[in-house]
Design a protein around this motif. Structure first.
Motif, mmCIF file in Angstrom:
data_model
loop_
_atom_site.group_PDB
_atom_site.id
_atom_site.type_symbol
_atom_site.label_atom_id
_atom_site.label_comp_id
_atom_site.label_asym_id
_atom_site.label_seq_id
_atom_site.Cartn_x
_atom_site.Cartn_y
_atom_site.Cartn_z
ATOM 1 N N VAL A 1 0.865 -1.179 0.000
ATOM 2 C CA VAL A 1 0.000 0.000 0.000
ATOM 3 C C VAL A 1 0.902 1.230 0.000
ATOM 4 O O VAL A 1 1.810 1.339 0.819
ATOM 5 N N GLU B 1 -4.909 7.382 -0.700
ATOM 6 C CA GLU B 1 -5.658 7.929 0.417
ATOM 7 C C GLU B 1 -7.086 8.245 0.022
ATOM 8 O O GLU B 1 -7.398 8.468 -1.145
ATOM 9 N N THR B 2 -7.953 8.234 1.024
ATOM 10 C CA THR B 2 -9.355 8.571 0.800
ATOM 11 C C THR B 2 -9.778 9.549 1.883
ATOM 12 O O THR B 2 -9.124 9.668 2.915
ATOM 13 N N GLU C 1 -12.937 9.278 3.051
ATOM 14 C CA GLU C 1 -13.914 8.535 3.836
ATOM 15 C C GLU C 1 -13.536 7.067 3.984
ATOM 16 O O GLU C 1 -12.785 6.528 3.174
ATOM 17 N N PRO C 2 -14.082 6.419 5.012
ATOM 18 C CA PRO C 2 -13.847 4.982 5.171
ATOM 19 C C PRO C 2 -14.295 4.224 3.918
ATOM 20 O O PRO C 2 -15.214 4.657 3.218
ATOM 21 N N LEU C 3 -13.646 3.115 3.629
ATOM 22 C CA LEU C 3 -13.992 2.314 2.456
ATOM 23 C C LEU C 3 -13.750 0.847 2.772
ATOM 24 O O LEU C 3 -13.274 0.513 3.853
ATOM 25 N N TYR C 4 -14.104 -0.008 1.819
ATOM 26 C CA TYR C 4 -13.769 -1.430 1.943
ATOM 27 C C TYR C 4 -12.435 -1.623 1.247
ATOM 28 O O TYR C 4 -12.354 -1.533 0.020
ATOM 29 N N PHE C 5 -11.387 -1.841 2.009
ATOM 30 C CA PHE C 5 -10.044 -2.006 1.440
ATOM 31 C C PHE C 5 -9.571 -3.398 1.817
ATOM 32 O O PHE C 5 -9.400 -3.704 2.996
ATOM 33 N N ALA D 1 -6.606 -5.980 1.002
ATOM 34 C CA ALA D 1 -5.358 -6.435 0.407
ATOM 35 C C ALA D 1 -4.953 -7.700 1.131
ATOM 36 O O ALA D 1 -5.003 -7.765 2.360
ATOM 37 N N HIS E 1 -11.397 0.648 10.524
ATOM 38 C CA HIS E 1 -12.662 1.112 9.951
ATOM 39 C C HIS E 1 -12.617 2.606 9.637
ATOM 40 O O HIS E 1 -13.656 3.252 9.546
ATOM 41 N N HIS E 2 -11.408 3.159 9.492
ATOM 42 C CA HIS E 2 -11.258 4.573 9.152
ATOM 43 C C HIS E 2 -10.853 4.763 7.693
ATOM 44 O O HIS E 2 -10.517 3.803 7.013
ATOM 45 N N ARG E 3 -10.854 6.002 7.244
ATOM 46 C CA ARG E 3 -10.286 6.334 5.938
ATOM 47 C C ARG E 3 -8.833 5.869 5.906
ATOM 48 O O ARG E 3 -8.207 5.695 6.964
ATOM 49 N N VAL E 4 -8.279 5.684 4.722
ATOM 50 C CA VAL E 4 -6.867 5.328 4.596
ATOM 51 C C VAL E 4 -6.108 6.584 4.199
ATOM 52 O O VAL E 4 -6.477 7.276 3.255
ATOM 53 N N SER E 5 -5.048 6.907 4.948
ATOM 54 C CA SER E 5 -4.292 8.119 4.662
ATOM 55 C C SER E 5 -2.949 8.051 5.379
ATOM 56 O O SER E 5 -2.842 7.475 6.455
ATOM 57 N N PHE F 1 -0.372 6.309 5.000
ATOM 58 C CA PHE F 1 0.001 4.933 5.326
ATOM 59 C C PHE F 1 0.743 4.350 4.149
ATOM 60 O O PHE F 1 0.321 4.509 3.008
ATOM 61 N N GLU F 2 1.856 3.683 4.387
ATOM 62 C CA GLU F 2 2.497 2.945 3.301
ATOM 63 C C GLU F 2 3.399 1.855 3.822
ATOM 64 O O GLU F 2 3.875 1.894 4.956
ATOM 65 N N PHE G 1 -4.341 -6.114 4.666
ATOM 66 C CA PHE G 1 -4.932 -4.838 5.048
ATOM 67 C C PHE G 1 -6.443 -4.989 4.911
ATOM 68 O O PHE G 1 -6.948 -5.214 3.818
ATOM 69 N N ARG G 2 -7.132 -4.873 6.029
ATOM 70 C CA ARG G 2 -8.580 -5.062 6.003
ATOM 71 C C ARG G 2 -9.285 -3.883 6.652
ATOM 72 O O ARG G 2 -9.283 -3.741 7.868
ATOM 73 N N ALA G 3 -9.838 -3.053 5.820
ATOM 74 C CA ALA G 3 -10.664 -1.960 6.327
ATOM 75 C C ALA G 3 -12.074 -2.204 5.837
ATOM 76 O O ALA G 3 -12.282 -2.536 4.678
ATOM 77 N N GLU G 4 -13.036 -2.090 6.747
ATOM 78 C CA GLU G 4 -14.424 -2.182 6.334
ATOM 79 C C GLU G 4 -15.151 -0.960 6.889
ATOM 80 O O GLU G 4 -14.855 -0.504 7.995
ATOM 81 N N PRO G 5 -16.083 -0.406 6.095
ATOM 82 C CA PRO G 5 -16.719 0.848 6.518
ATOM 83 C C PRO G 5 -17.817 0.636 7.563
ATOM 84 O O PRO G 5 -18.958 1.004 7.365
#
Ligand SMILES: [Mn+2]
Ligand SMILES: [Mn+2]
Lengths: 310, 310
Positions: free
Chosen positions: A100, A104-105, A107-111, A113, B97-101, B103-104, B111-115
């Motif tokens: 990654v 960047e976004t 707002e929260p999203l479904y990410f 990887a 569960h937050h925005r992605v920013s 980060f690398e 990487f698991r983000a869900e809104p």
């Protein structure tokens, strides 16, 4: 009506095209108004797979139109590899298997990887999670993506998840994986109709490494020496690209799909870093043979990023 | 022996602490040598939950030690909210569960983000995916996290996934959600022992918005006027923080947990942007009442980021 566009990276490869097609199929079956798209020409390898399984290539787009509600990225997340107006659109999902970076976004999203060899392997899991059966043509596409990204399961990026998915999908697709896979890879390695400019753009990706801007193009071949017959032309085109994009390094990677080695050609102000990173001298043609190196992601990007951050 | 450290963000809240504890429990049951950790003091609300379910707080760390093989981030991904030496360590997973920013990584990761409204809701799904039963104490912690992040399911960030998980977990934990939840929130809203400095640091997060550096602190209360009795002291401490960190804006958010409104206090060169963003005048005390605003993530960060990017 909401409209979701699904696409992979620029200079699309088989995983990018097939994952966009497959995920759009899955989303449509989950009642989402999803359309697959692509950001560039379909390469010979991918075209072979599409023809074999009788599937149309997705629409070519240059930017995301104003009728699109949100986009889903597959097989990439770094903005410089994505559509040009990516920072102006709403990204609702990412399905990927790369590092990654530069993403960047607001707002929260479904990410999602997962560190697998291929995006298609994650999608095969997702069909199960959604409770949707994979059809024969989609199985063929997902299998083609895995074969492509893993060089027939031989790349060090290939995990047991990819291997399991590949055998399962070959079964549904009704093909012998070895026979079909070698035929597909050879179709992709056919460079007889390719110009030097084709070769440096057809599978090229740009990366930020420390403060450096790096582009890495990869071409598969059955005989690497065929590619380097065009060295003079390649060099001219690469230097033009370096100038235009302000690159610090352009690494051209010619990969031998039968012996699983790569011969690289380095150009740009920072080309010296290639020698340090791989502990191999560049010869008089600025080339070096990297034994056993086939994965840009796992064996090249990581090593170069490390070298640039020192 | 490999050692994986699991932790949430600085100025830990109930979701951050409970998610670290729960995911370490799940990982240990999957034979990973995982340890939970925290980056700051346990707040009153979280302590109430830990006491209630008889669980010890995780270890406090200032940086990741050299004996740690890799780290897992829960409930955050932005580096400025993480441990100070985050860029030197290997991040193997993120559950958020937050925005992605900001980060690398150099390498692919999980990487698991869900809104959803809460990290704990994702973890509740993961227990099922792993086929591991949630024990009574872990159910209590996950429930506490959902109640905290959703203000008892009333925040606009709360999704049907959070609601379903909450009822399921309340059942396993053997508590009445309303009764327990209100008791826990009130414990967190008890500011009688808090100094002005406590209040601006106990739930503070830093954000990059456009070119601006913004810090947003949030404090829950049953009676907002109790908080603003300390306005003079708050102002002194906030101005000190702005100076020290070079912030463009500090937004202090006092949230009424019974009426679900927030009264904010703005300081810093860019405080004018708050008026534009929320279309509300700041009064003579630089305060404004934001009706129905309770979520920093969904109702404040997004709106301010938008305003700063214009
Ligand atoms: Mn791929
Ligand atoms: Mn949270």
């Amino acid at each position: 009506m909401d409209k979701t566009l699904i696409f992979g990276h620029k200079s699309p490869d088989t995983d990018t095209i097939c994952s966009a097609l497959a995920y759009a199929d899955l989303k449509k079956k989950a009642d989402v108004n999803a359309e697959p798209a692509r950001l560039g020409e379909v390469n010979n390898e991918t075209q072979f797979a599409l023809n074999y399984f009788g599937v149309e290539a997705p629409q070519l787009i240059e930017k995301v139109g104003s009728d699109v509600t949100d986009v889903i990225l597959v097989d990439h997340n770094e903005f410089q590899q994505s559509v040009d107006n990516i920072s102006e659109v709403k990204i609702s999902e990412v399905i990927d298997h790369h590092r990654v970076s530069n993403f960047e976004t607001k707002e929260p999203l479904y990410f999602r990887a997962e560190p697998f060899g291929c995006t298609a392997t994650i999608l095969n899991k997702m069909y199960k999670e959604y409770g949707v059966a994979v059809t024969k043509d989609i199985a063929g596409l997902l299998l083609s993506a895995i074969i492509s990204d893993s060089l027939l399961l031989k790349s060090p990026t290939c995990t047991k998840h990819d291997v399991e998915a590949a055998y399962e999908l070959a079964d549904i697709a009704g093909v012998n994986m070895e026979t079909y896979g070698l035929e597909m890879l050879k179709a992709g390695a056919d460079i007889s109709d390719k110009s030097a400019n084709d070769m440096i753009t057809m599978d090229a990706k740009e990366f930020s490494m420390g403060d450096a801007k790096v582009e890495i193009a990869q071409v598969n071949a059955v005989d690497i020496s065929e590619i380097y017959k065009l060295q003079a032309d390649l060099e001219t085109e690469i230097n033009k690209t370096i100038e235009e994009k302000g690159l610090d390094l352009f690494l051209f990677v010619a990969t031998d799909i039968l012996n699983n080695d790569s011969e690289v050609f380095a150009a740009g102000e920072s080309k010296g870093i290639v020698e340090k990173a791989f502990d191999e001298k560049l010869d008089d043609n600025n080339r070096a043979l990297l034994k056993g190196v086939v994965s840009r992601k796992k064996q090249i990007v990581t090593v170069l990023t490390e070298a640039f951050s020192k």
